[in-house]
Design a protein around this motif. Structure first.
Motif, PDB file in Angstrom:
ATOM      1  N   VAL A  36       0.664  -1.434  -0.021  1.00 16.57           N
ATOM      2  CA  VAL A  36       0.566  -0.029  -0.037  1.00 16.57           C
ATOM      3  C   VAL A  36       0.827   1.118   0.314  1.00 16.57           C
ATOM      4  O   VAL A  36       2.594   0.792   0.866  1.00 16.57           O
ATOM      5  N   VAL A  37      -0.017   2.144   0.065  1.00 15.84           N
ATOM      6  CA  VAL A  37       0.994   3.882   0.085  1.00 15.84           C
ATOM      7  C   VAL A  37       1.822   3.818   0.961  1.00 15.84           C
ATOM      8  O   VAL A  37       0.991   3.209   1.865  1.00 15.84           O
ATOM      9  N   ALA A  63      -6.664  -2.518  -3.992  1.00 15.39           N
ATOM     10  CA  ALA A  63      -5.693  -3.992  -2.399  1.00 15.39           C
ATOM     11  C   ALA A  63      -7.038  -3.732  -1.643  1.00 15.39           C
ATOM     12  O   ALA A  63      -8.261  -3.846  -2.036  1.00 15.39           O
ATOM     13  N   GLY A  65      -7.763  -1.257   0.026  1.00 15.12           N
ATOM     14  CA  GLY A  65      -8.694   0.181   0.645  1.00 15.12           C
ATOM     15  C   GLY A  65      -7.711   1.274   0.910  1.00 15.12           C
ATOM     16  O   GLY A  65      -8.355   2.405   0.945  1.00 15.12           O
ATOM     17  N   ASN A  88      -9.093  -8.146  -7.878  1.00 16.32           N
ATOM     18  CA  ASN A  88      -8.766  -9.473  -6.361  1.00 16.32           C
ATOM     19  C   ASN A  88      -9.369  -9.109  -6.068  1.00 16.32           C
ATOM     20  O   ASN A  88     -10.050  -8.538  -5.579  1.00 16.32           O
ATOM     21  N   ARG A  91      -9.544  -9.288  -2.191  1.00 14.60           N
ATOM     22  CA  ARG A  91      -9.197  -7.709  -2.131  1.00 14.60           C
ATOM     23  C   ARG A  91      -9.938  -6.558  -1.781  1.00 14.60           C
ATOM     24  O   ARG A  91     -10.407  -6.135  -0.712  1.00 14.60           O
ATOM     25  N   ARG A 116      -7.989  -2.971 -17.630  1.00 15.65           N
ATOM     26  CA  ARG A 116      -7.176  -2.760 -19.119  1.00 15.65           C
ATOM     27  C   ARG A 116      -8.364  -3.338 -20.060  1.00 15.65           C
ATOM     28  O   ARG A 116      -8.698  -3.097 -20.961  1.00 15.65           O
ATOM     29  N   ALA A 134      -0.425  -2.911 -11.615  1.00 15.03           N
ATOM     30  CA  ALA A 134       0.633  -3.763 -11.852  1.00 15.03           C
ATOM     31  C   ALA A 134       1.568  -2.787 -13.166  1.00 15.03           C
ATOM     32  O   ALA A 134       0.615  -2.187 -13.839  1.00 15.03           O
ATOM     33  N   LYS A 135       2.633  -2.746 -12.027  1.00 10.48           N
ATOM     34  CA  LYS A 135       4.223  -1.453 -12.286  1.00 10.48           C
ATOM     35  C   LYS A 135       3.780  -1.667 -14.157  1.00 10.48           C
ATOM     36  O   LYS A 135       4.333  -0.930 -14.889  1.00 10.48           O
ATOM     37  N   TYR A 141      -1.961   1.049 -19.158  1.00  9.37           N
ATOM     38  CA  TYR A 141      -3.156   1.867 -18.535  1.00  9.37           C
ATOM     39  C   TYR A 141      -3.466   3.473 -19.001  1.00  9.37           C
ATOM     40  O   TYR A 141      -4.684   4.108 -19.080  1.00  9.37           O
TER      41      TYR A 141
END
Ligand SMILES: C[S@@+](CC[C@H](N)C(=O)[O-])C[C@H]1O[C@@H](n2cnc3c(N)ncnc32)[C@H](O)[C@@H]1O
Length: 215
Positions: A36-37, A63, A65, A88, A91, A116, A134-135, A141
């Motif tokens: 998470v951030v 995730a 949230g 997910n 999640r 997507r 996803a990086k 995106y």
């Protein structure tokens, strides 16, 4: 982290204590290694939504949230609404419970599925977009979000420096080659996109902030 650990800790103390719900989520994320951030990034998102009085807010990567709650709390006071997407199922279900506990269930719509596939179906013009999924998919995106960002809308992207490895010359395990190269391409494309003004801030895991031009 791109500056001494002590400085990050110090800056975090300036935020003050998070409330028990956010603290519980931080601990849960740590325990389960859900990325998470950081609290500073969460606070930054909240601040930007407030400053821009954003109404239509989009997040890719819910995730459980945690970042959504930072966004949702700001939306509550701007009269805005957050749409958040995650593929997910488990999640998302947990995030919904946290949104209820935060009293934010009416400010947040949580969509389940691959961003997507979902993005092309959205019709709203968003004035604030946060990307944190996803990086390796960031470039995809960007193309899909482009038509959804309102003129002067703001887009924030997390992990753009990914452990500092995006900086040329960094040494990292070969299994991250694709991700790191994708992020390099992403930040390069975004920085050179004439429709956006972009800056990259070296806190958290590297955060880019872009504003779409008026027309
Ligand atoms: C880094 S976590 C999000 C953390 C969250 N923003 C926070 O800070 O609390 C990334 C999430 O993106 C989701 N994800 C990855 N690829 C996705 C995709 N293509 N569409 C939707 N969700 C995706 C994953 O399931 C994961 O829960």
């Amino acid at each position: 982290m791109f500056y001494p650990f002590e400085m990050e800790r110090y800056l975090e103390t300036l935020l003050g204590e998070r409330d028990p719900l956010l603290q519980e989520m931080e601990q849960q994320a740590l325990k389960e290694t859900i990325p998470v951030v950081t609290p500073m990034v969460g606070n930054f998102l909240n601040l930007l939504v407030h400053m821009g009085k954003a109404q239509a807010i989009l997040e890719i990567g819910t995730a459980i949230g945690y970042s959504t709650i930072w966004l949702g709390r700001a939306a509550e006071s701007t009269g805005g609404h957050v749409t958040t997407i995650d593929m997910n199922k488990d999640r998302r279900a947990r995030a919904l419970k946290y949104f209820e506990r935060a009293g934010l269930q009416n400010c947040i719509t949580a969509l389940e599925g691959d961003a997507r596939k979902i993005l092309p179906t959205l019709e709203t013009k968003f004035d604030f977009v946060f990307i944190d999924a996803a990086k390796g998919e960031y470039l995809e995106y960007l193309n899909l979000i482009y038509p959804l960002i309102a003129p002067e809308g703001v887009m924030v992207v997390d992990n753009v420096l990914f452990r500092g490895w995006v900086v040329p010359g960094s040494i990292f395990p070969p299994k991250y080659d694709r991700m790191v190269n994708g992020l390099r391409q992403f930040i390069q494309d975004l920085s050179q996109n004439p429709d956006f003004t972009t800056t990259v801030l070296p806190f958290g895991d590297g955060v880019s902030v872009s504003q779409r031009l008026k027309v």
